[in-house]
Every structure is written in structure tokens, then in C-alpha cells.
Design a protein around this motif. Structure first.
Motif, PDB file in Angstrom:
ATOM      1  N   GLY A  71       0.949  -1.332   0.150  1.00 34.63           N
ATOM      2  CA  GLY A  71      -0.256   0.144   0.162  1.00 34.63           C
ATOM      3  C   GLY A  71       0.689   1.960  -0.147  1.00 34.63           C
ATOM      4  N   GLY A  72       2.260   1.137  -0.704  1.00 33.99           N
ATOM      5  CA  GLY A  72       2.525   2.517  -1.052  1.00 33.99           C
ATOM      6  C   GLY A  72       3.722   2.860   0.743  1.00 33.99           C
ATOM      7  N   ASN A  73       3.730   2.229   1.284  1.00 34.87           N
ATOM      8  CA  ASN A  73       3.796   1.634   2.538  1.00 34.87           C
ATOM      9  C   ASN A  73       5.702   0.259   2.441  1.00 34.87           C
ATOM     10  N   ASP A  74       6.715   1.254   2.956  1.00 33.78           N
ATOM     11  CA  ASP A  74       7.826  -0.199   3.546  1.00 33.78           C
ATOM     12  C   ASP A  74       7.131  -0.954   4.889  1.00 33.78           C
ATOM     13  N   VAL A  75       7.234  -1.774   4.377  1.00 34.24           N
ATOM     14  CA  VAL A  75       7.224  -3.190   5.362  1.00 34.24           C
ATOM     15  C   VAL A  75       8.954  -3.934   6.466  1.00 34.24           C
ATOM     16  N   PRO A  76       8.169  -3.121   7.589  1.00 31.95           N
ATOM     17  CA  PRO A  76       9.003  -3.540   8.304  1.00 31.95           C
ATOM     18  C   PRO A  76       9.024  -5.502   8.625  1.00 31.95           C
ATOM     19  N   ILE A  77      10.798  -5.616   7.956  1.00 33.36           N
ATOM     20  CA  ILE A  77      11.564  -6.718   7.894  1.00 33.36           C
ATOM     21  C   ILE A  77      11.684  -7.593   9.485  1.00 33.36           C
ATOM     22  N   GLN A  78      11.553  -8.653   9.880  1.00 39.29           N
ATOM     23  CA  GLN A  78      12.422  -9.340  10.222  1.00 39.29           C
ATOM     24  C   GLN A  78      13.466 -10.255   9.868  1.00 39.29           C
ATOM     25  N   SER A  79      13.365 -11.196   8.769  1.00 33.78           N
ATOM     26  CA  SER A  79      14.271 -11.952   7.919  1.00 33.78           C
ATOM     27  C   SER A  79      14.316 -12.132   6.600  1.00 33.78           C
ATOM     28  N   PHE A  80      14.972 -11.967   6.167  1.00 29.75           N
ATOM     29  CA  PHE A  80      14.739 -11.462   4.496  1.00 29.75           C
ATOM     30  C   PHE A  80      16.299 -12.865   4.193  1.00 29.75           C
ATOM     31  N   SER A  81      15.769 -13.260   3.213  1.00 33.95           N
ATOM     32  CA  SER A  81      16.947 -14.212   1.850  1.00 33.95           C
ATOM     33  C   SER A  81      16.220 -14.455   1.145  1.00 33.95           C
ATOM     34  N   VAL A  82      17.428 -14.113   0.194  1.00 38.17           N
ATOM     35  CA  VAL A  82      17.447 -15.235  -1.215  1.00 38.17           C
ATOM     36  C   VAL A  82      17.987 -15.425  -1.544  1.00 38.17           C
ATOM     37  N   MET A  83      18.236 -16.340  -2.450  1.00 41.89           N
ATOM     38  CA  MET A  83      18.520 -17.660  -3.058  1.00 41.89           C
ATOM     39  C   MET A  83      18.438 -17.723  -4.992  1.00 41.89           C
ATOM     40  N   PRO A  84      19.670 -17.166  -5.090  1.00 43.25           N
ATOM     41  CA  PRO A  84      19.747 -17.144  -6.556  1.00 43.25           C
ATOM     42  C   PRO A  84      20.064 -18.825  -6.955  1.00 43.25           C
ATOM     43  N   MET A  85      18.494 -18.603  -9.022  1.00 45.72           N
ATOM     44  CA  MET A  85      18.986 -20.015  -8.952  1.00 45.72           C
ATOM     45  C   MET A  85      18.946 -19.771 -11.165  1.00 45.72           C
ATOM     46  N   MET A  86      19.649 -20.704 -11.570  1.00 42.98           N
ATOM     47  CA  MET A  86      19.995 -20.676 -12.534  1.00 42.98           C
ATOM     48  C   MET A  86      19.387 -22.145 -13.218  1.00 42.98           C
ATOM     49  N   ASP A  87      18.094 -21.981 -13.792  1.00 44.63           N
ATOM     50  CA  ASP A  87      17.633 -23.175 -14.750  1.00 44.63           C
ATOM     51  C   ASP A  87      17.971 -23.380 -16.065  1.00 44.63           C
ATOM     52  N   GLY A  89      17.469 -25.927 -17.152  1.00 41.48           N
ATOM     53  CA  GLY A  89      16.762 -27.529 -18.118  1.00 41.48           C
ATOM     54  C   GLY A  89      17.046 -29.109 -17.198  1.00 41.48           C
ATOM     55  N   GLU A  90      18.193 -29.144 -17.771  1.00 46.15           N
ATOM     56  CA  GLU A  90      18.863 -30.808 -17.149  1.00 46.15           C
ATOM     57  C   GLU A  90      19.020 -30.283 -15.706  1.00 46.15           C
ATOM     58  N   MET A  91      19.496 -29.447 -14.995  1.00 45.89           N
ATOM     59  CA  MET A  91      20.295 -29.239 -13.689  1.00 45.89           C
ATOM     60  C   MET A  91      19.890 -27.790 -13.427  1.00 45.89           C
ATOM     61  N   GLN A  92      20.228 -27.318 -12.042  1.00 47.96           N
ATOM     62  CA  GLN A  92      19.781 -26.032 -11.902  1.00 47.96           C
ATOM     63  C   GLN A  92      21.107 -26.354 -10.772  1.00 47.96           C
ATOM     64  N   HIS A  93      21.330 -24.829 -10.556  1.00 45.27           N
ATOM     65  CA  HIS A  93      22.407 -24.143 -10.003  1.00 45.27           C
ATOM     66  C   HIS A  93      22.359 -22.667  -9.385  1.00 45.27           C
ATOM     67  N   SER A  94      23.352 -22.652  -8.105  1.00 45.29           N
ATOM     68  CA  SER A  94      23.285 -21.470  -7.469  1.00 45.29           C
ATOM     69  C   SER A  94      24.970 -20.378  -7.441  1.00 45.29           C
ATOM     70  N   ALA A  95      24.646 -19.340  -7.112  1.00 45.68           N
ATOM     71  CA  ALA A  95      25.819 -18.867  -6.811  1.00 45.68           C
ATOM     72  C   ALA A  95      26.382 -18.270  -5.790  1.00 45.68           C
ATOM     73  N   PRO A  96      27.984 -17.756  -5.770  1.00 46.71           N
ATOM     74  CA  PRO A  96      27.926 -17.009  -4.428  1.00 46.71           C
ATOM     75  C   PRO A  96      27.015 -15.770  -4.242  1.00 46.71           C
ATOM     76  N   HIS A  97      26.234 -15.444  -2.811  1.00 47.39           N
ATOM     77  CA  HIS A  97      25.639 -14.225  -2.690  1.00 47.39           C
ATOM     78  C   HIS A  97      25.804 -14.017  -0.900  1.00 47.39           C
ATOM     79  N   ASP A  98      25.324 -13.740  -0.692  1.00 45.47           N
ATOM     80  CA  ASP A  98      25.546 -12.449   0.601  1.00 45.47           C
ATOM     81  C   ASP A  98      23.843 -12.783   0.594  1.00 45.47           C
ATOM     82  N   SER A  99      23.467 -13.091   2.170  1.00 45.47           N
ATOM     83  CA  SER A  99      21.446 -12.750   2.778  1.00 45.47           C
ATOM     84  C   SER A  99      21.610 -10.918   2.853  1.00 45.47           C
TER      85      SER A  99
END
Ligand SMILES: [Cu+2]
Length: 269
Positions: A71-87, A89-99
Motif C-alpha cells: 500500500g505504498g509503505n515500507d514493510v518492516p522486515i524480520q528476516s530476508f533471504s535470497v537464493m539465486p537459481m539458474m535453470d 534445463g536438465e540441471m539447476q545451480h545457485s551462485a555465490p551471494h550474501d543475505s
């Protein structure tokens, strides 16, 4: 000389007013020195997640910035994680990252580093799988598709046991003639979902300019040394603008790996 005095006083007052105005600006969280471009936006369960970056995403080190709004307001966040994924086709993999963590200078943004190890293309496509817990106990999950360009700033080498090292050229982003602070990041792959940073390596570099006809020269430089969290810092003082190569040789536990070579152009300062 006397009539310069009032002018000097006025300038001093203008300077004080200007300082007061800019001091106010830094207290206003809507104003930011961050110069960001929008990458993509996803809306899920009424929450809008927007992803920004300081430049087009590419292989190597990127800094990502997120806003989460309802609704146009910043949402207060408790925890936030992100997982990069490359699809792929026959396999998937992630990548180096911080949270993602709250930005120290602008609390509208969560930010983190992301090291893309492949470009988007026919081989596969990238998405960031996000998982957020809000302060009021709601969970927001989903995926943010994105495009990653190829760049010269990432290369990799393998040791005799097929252990891979991803070497990212982080700084200077755009090398210029004269002295440049040099930052590399090094990561490995434990499995397709885990790409930890690698410390305690020796990095032996050699900058070189090929002048043609079998002629060429190096320039002043300092080998990068480990700073922790996969970061290695040194310097190169380019004596000329033009096309340069810099080879990087990793020494891990007395094992010297094949050299990796970055090729790039140095702009005149
Ligand atoms: Cu891939």
C-alpha cells in the motif's frame, strides 16, 4: 580591498546556509545518494518487491538493492533471504551471494552482493528465490526473474582435482590510467547449491600491455592480499591507457593453479 569584505561575509553565510540545508537532507530517508536503476518488480499477496542495481547485471560481482512495500509503505522486515537459481534445463545451480541487510545510509533499501557465475542466454535463465518474514509475522515467498549479461570481470580455473575457483574482478570497475585500487573476490563450488568464499589463498598477478611485434611491458603493481570473506586487495598503477591483460595465478596449499587472464581496456584519466 575593503569592498571585498562584505562579499566574503555573504559567501560565508551562503556556505553556512548550504551546509545546513545539506545536513537536513541527510536526515531525510527519502533523499539518497544511491544512484540506482530499476531491474524488476514482483507483486505477491499484496506485497510489492522491487529490485534495483547500480548498473546492468552481469557476470561477476553485483550489488543488489531491494524495497518491500505494501500500500505504498515500507514493510518492516524480520528476516530476508535470497537464493539465486539458474535453470539450465536438465540441471539447476545457485551462485555465490550474501543475505540482504538494511542499508546503513538509506533504510528504504536492503542490499547485498551477488556473484553471477554465468550469463543468461540459451544455456539457462536466472531467478532470485526470495523468502521474507515480516515483523508482523507474514511470510512472503516468490521468485524474481532477471537477465545477466556476460562481462570480462569473471573467470574461473580448476585444480588437478577439478575443484573450481571463480575469480571476480571487482575493482576498478572501469580501470583508468594511473593508480587503481584492485579488488578480487574468489569463490568455489561445494555443490550446485553452495558457493562459499575462499580465504587463505595467494594471488600472484601480472599486468601486461602487448605493444605488438613481440614488444610489450608491465607496470607498477602490488599483489593482492587476503582481507577475509573471499576479498583480495592490491593495486595496479597503469602507465598507459589502452588494452591490458592481467593474469592471476592462485596458490592454494602450495598447489599453483593454471593462470586465469582478464583482458580489458584502460581509459585515459
Ligand atoms: Cu548456469
Amino acid at each position: 580591498m575593503e569592498n571585498l569584505y562584505p562579499f566574503g561575509r555573504i559567501m560565508a553565510m551562503v556556505a553556512v546556509l548550504f551546509l545546513a540545508a545539506t545536513a537536513c537532507d541527510t536526515n531525510d530517508s527519502d533523499d539518497t545518494d544511491l544512484d540506482l536503476m530499476p531491474v524488476n518488480t514482483v507483486t505477491t499477496d499484496g506485497y510489492t518487491l522491487s529490485l534495483f542495481a547500480d548498473r546492468t547485471l552481469e557476470t561477476g560481482v553485483n550489488t543488489l538493492y531491494w524495497t518491500v512495500e505494501k500500500g505504498g509503505n515500507d514493510v518492516p522486515i524480520q528476516s530476508f533471504s535470497v537464493m539465486p537459481m539458474m535453470d539450465m534445463g536438465e540441471m539447476q545451480h545457485s551462485a555465490p551471494h550474501d543475505s540482504p541487510i538494511l542499508h546503513e545510509e538509506d533504510d528504504d533499501y536492503y542490499y547485498h552482493k551477488m556473484i553471477f557465475v554465468m550469463p543468461s542466454g540459451e544455456m539457462g535463465s536466472w531467478a532470485l528465490n526470495f523468502e521474507i518474514e515480516t515483523k508482523d509475522g507474514n511470510n512472503i515467498t516468490g521468485e524474481m526473474p532477471l537477465e545477466v549479461d556476460a562481462s570480462w570481470r569473471l573467470t574461473s580455473v580448476k585444480d588437478a582435482n577439478d575443484k573450481i575457483y571463480f575469480i571476480s574482478w571487482m575493482d576498478p570497475y572501469k580501470p583508468v590510467s594511473g593508480n587503481n585500487k584492485l579488488n578480487f573476490m574468489v569463490h568455489t563450488r561445494e555443490n550446485m547449491m553452495s558457493f562459499p568464499a575462499v580465504d587463505n589463498l595467494e594471488l600472484i598477478i601480472y599486468p601486461y600491455m602487448d605493444m605488438g611485434g613481440g614488444q610489450g611491458h608491465s607496470t607498477d603493481f602490488n599483489h593482492p592480499t587476503g582481507q577475509g570473506k573471499g576479498l583480495y586487495s592490491g593495486s595496479i598503477n597503469y602507465s598507459m591507457s589502452g588494452v591490458w591483460t592481467t593474469s592471476v595465478r592462485i596458490v592454494a596449499d602450495n598447489d599453483t593453479l593454471p593462470e586465469a587472464v582478464f583482458e580489458y581496456s584502460v581509459q585515459a584519466k
